[in-house]
Scaffold this motif. Structure first.
Motif, PDB file in Angstrom:
ATOM      1  N   THR A 192      -2.488  -2.274   9.443  1.00  0.00           N
ATOM      2  CA  THR A 192      -3.630  -1.654  10.131  1.00  0.00           C
ATOM      3  C   THR A 192      -4.029  -2.572  11.289  1.00  0.00           C
TER       4      THR A 192
ATOM      5  N   GLY B 203      -6.234  -4.571   5.242  1.00  0.00           N
ATOM      6  CA  GLY B 203      -7.017  -5.701   4.751  1.00  0.00           C
ATOM      7  C   GLY B 203      -7.332  -5.637   3.267  1.00  0.00           C
ATOM      8  N   SER B 204      -7.538  -4.426   2.738  1.00  0.00           N
ATOM      9  CA  SER B 204      -7.871  -4.331   1.317  1.00  0.00           C
ATOM     10  C   SER B 204      -6.699  -4.796   0.466  1.00  0.00           C
TER      11      SER B 204
ATOM     12  N   GLU C 168     -10.703   0.277  -0.101  1.00  0.00           N
ATOM     13  CA  GLU C 168     -11.792  -0.577  -0.597  1.00  0.00           C
ATOM     14  C   GLU C 168     -11.944  -0.515  -2.123  1.00  0.00           C
TER      15      GLU C 168
ATOM     16  N   ASP D  58       0.868  -1.172   0.000  1.00  0.00           N
ATOM     17  CA  ASP D  58       0.000   0.000   0.000  1.00  0.00           C
ATOM     18  C   ASP D  58       0.915   1.235   0.000  1.00  0.00           C
TER      19      ASP D  58
ATOM     20  N   THR E 216       1.090   5.807  12.109  1.00  0.00           N
ATOM     21  CA  THR E 216       0.546   6.713  11.097  1.00  0.00           C
ATOM     22  C   THR E 216      -0.915   6.416  10.776  1.00  0.00           C
TER      23      THR E 216
END
Ligand SMILES: NC(=O)c1ccc[n+]([C@@H]2O[C@H](COP(=O)([O-])OP(=O)(O)OC[C@H]3O[C@@H](n4cnc5c(N)ncnc54)[C@H](O)[C@@H]3O)[C@@H](O)[C@H]2O)c1
Ligand SMILES: [Zn+2]
Length: 359
Positions: free
Chosen positions: A126, A101-102, A69, A38, A168
């Motif tokens: 996360t 999770g995404s 998402e 990410d 963060t």
């Protein structure tokens, strides 16, 4: 900080040394390593890449994407597959997925389907990822018709909870994670609920890591008993029948965690009559959620819209919905049939503030 959670065929490690931990888990893999991260944690991914290169791994580069998402869609999977091909990842390769999770859901699914399945490793950044999404091998993406409609169960070779990444994380994402932790506590660890009442959002990894480990332990235990998601894993859906309906009825403007928090309160209300869930235990749940700023009152959404959204639930049969309800802290009952009338009554009660005596 380093806590190892066992119970599954692969290690789950909660650590402040995520890069070193990842290198350790990859030690048995000879193939090419492909990092997908990410962009929100790009710096951490760069550090990881440098560390792996230093340890003489064959790293195929770093692919940073804007996760969230909206990334969890079919075109993203195709994009990842193209990237794997360009990076010449073969059957010996390993996909290292770093993010929330995404990201781990989509990259894990891309790994599950590339060359009929290559190995992958999840690095959760996360709170939701650490306690829930990265554990258990459920991978997949959304369709316009609904969330997680495409996917595969494809277990990672390891899970690292990168607790320093939490620094963060926006407060809203922390709240979402806490809602899942409270759910997990009700499902399988009453002590965790107690400990959540003693920790603050501002506290560092040393305070949070043991709680993350406790929640991950419950999830790992449930997954171990039902790796293919056929039966007992359903306990983890506590609060989610309400939550999914609320999310749908508000066109996903309600965050998943906020919806789960309301769903947990709703299930407590239903459980009062259905399972005899004690009032003081319900209060402990509600107060813990409130402590982290999770809203516990139903906002502007209309009751009929929620009911309508619930009618789309996969688990519905003959005009009743199926709920997971708490019996007492640490014990839940699955497949409880609840009529639409009871749902309406509960939603009405959710409009009021939970009080000392109230539910
Ligand atoms: N596979 C499973 O078993 C499972 C379980 C629960 C949830 N999920 C899925 O997980 C997703 C929700 O996970 P999530 O809450 O991690 O969402 P997410 O991946 O969308 O992350 C939330 C936001 O935080 C950003 N982010 C990630 N790490 C960060 C960091 N360290 N600092 C700052 N920003 C950061 C992301 O870019 C994103 O904008 C949903 O798609 C849900 O369906 C899967
Ligand atoms: Zn959830």
């Amino acid at each position: 900080v380093r806590i190892v959670v066992d119970g599954l065929a692969y290690p789950i490690v909660i650590s402040t040394e995520a890069a070193a931990e990842t290198a350790r888990m990859l030690a048995a893999c000879a193939g090419r390593v492909c990092i997908v991260a990410d962009a929100a944690v790009r710096d951490r991914a760069e550090t990881l890449r440098a560390h792996l290169l230093d340890k003489k791994f064959d790293v195929a580069g770093l692919f940073a994407v804007r996760a969230g998402e909206r990334f969890k869609r079919w075109p993203s999977v195709a994009q990842l597959h193209r990237h794997f091909i360009e990076a010449a990842v073969d059957r010996d390769g390993v996909v290292v997925a770093m993010g929330g999770g995404s990201l781990t859901d989509a990259a894990g699914f891309a790994a599950a389907t590339y060359l009929r399945g290559v190995r992958w490793l999840a690095i959760a950044t996360t709170l939701t990822g650490m306690v829930d999404a990265a554990i258990g091998g459920k991978t997949g993406v959304n369709l316009p018709q609904g969330k997680n409609l495409i996917g595969a169960i494809w277990q990672p070779i390891g899970v690292v909870a990168d607790v320093l990444a939490l620094k963060t994380l926006p407060a809203s994402a922390v709240r979402d994670g806490v809602a899942e932790m409270v759910k997990t506590a009700v499902v399988g660890d009453p002590g965790l609920l107690q400990r959540l009442q003693e920790v603050r959002v501002e506290d560092g990894p040393a305070a949070w890591a043991p709680l993350i480990a406790a929640a991950a332990q419950v999830k790992a235990g449930v997954v171990a008993r039902d790796p293919d998601d056929r039966d007992v894993r359903a306990v983890l859906n506590l609060g989610h029948t309400f939550a999914h309906a609320l999310e749908r009825a508000t066109s996903y403007r309600t965050s998943h965690g906020s919806a789960v928090a309301l769903g947990l309160r709703g299930c407590g209300i239903l459980a009062r009559d259905r399972t005899g869930f004690p009032h003081e235990e319900h209060r402990a749940v509600v107060e813990t959620l409130a402590r982290f700023g999770l809203r516990l009152r139903l906002g502007r959404v209309r009751v009929p819209s929620v009911l309508e959204a619930m009618r789309l639930d996969k688990k519905r049969r003959r005009g009743t919905s199926r709920f997971v309800l708490p019996v007492r802290l640490g014990e839940v009952k699955t497949d409880v049939e609840v009529s639409d009338d009871e749902v309406v009554l509960t939603l009405t009660q959710l409009r009021a503030r939970p009080g000392r005596r109230g539910w």
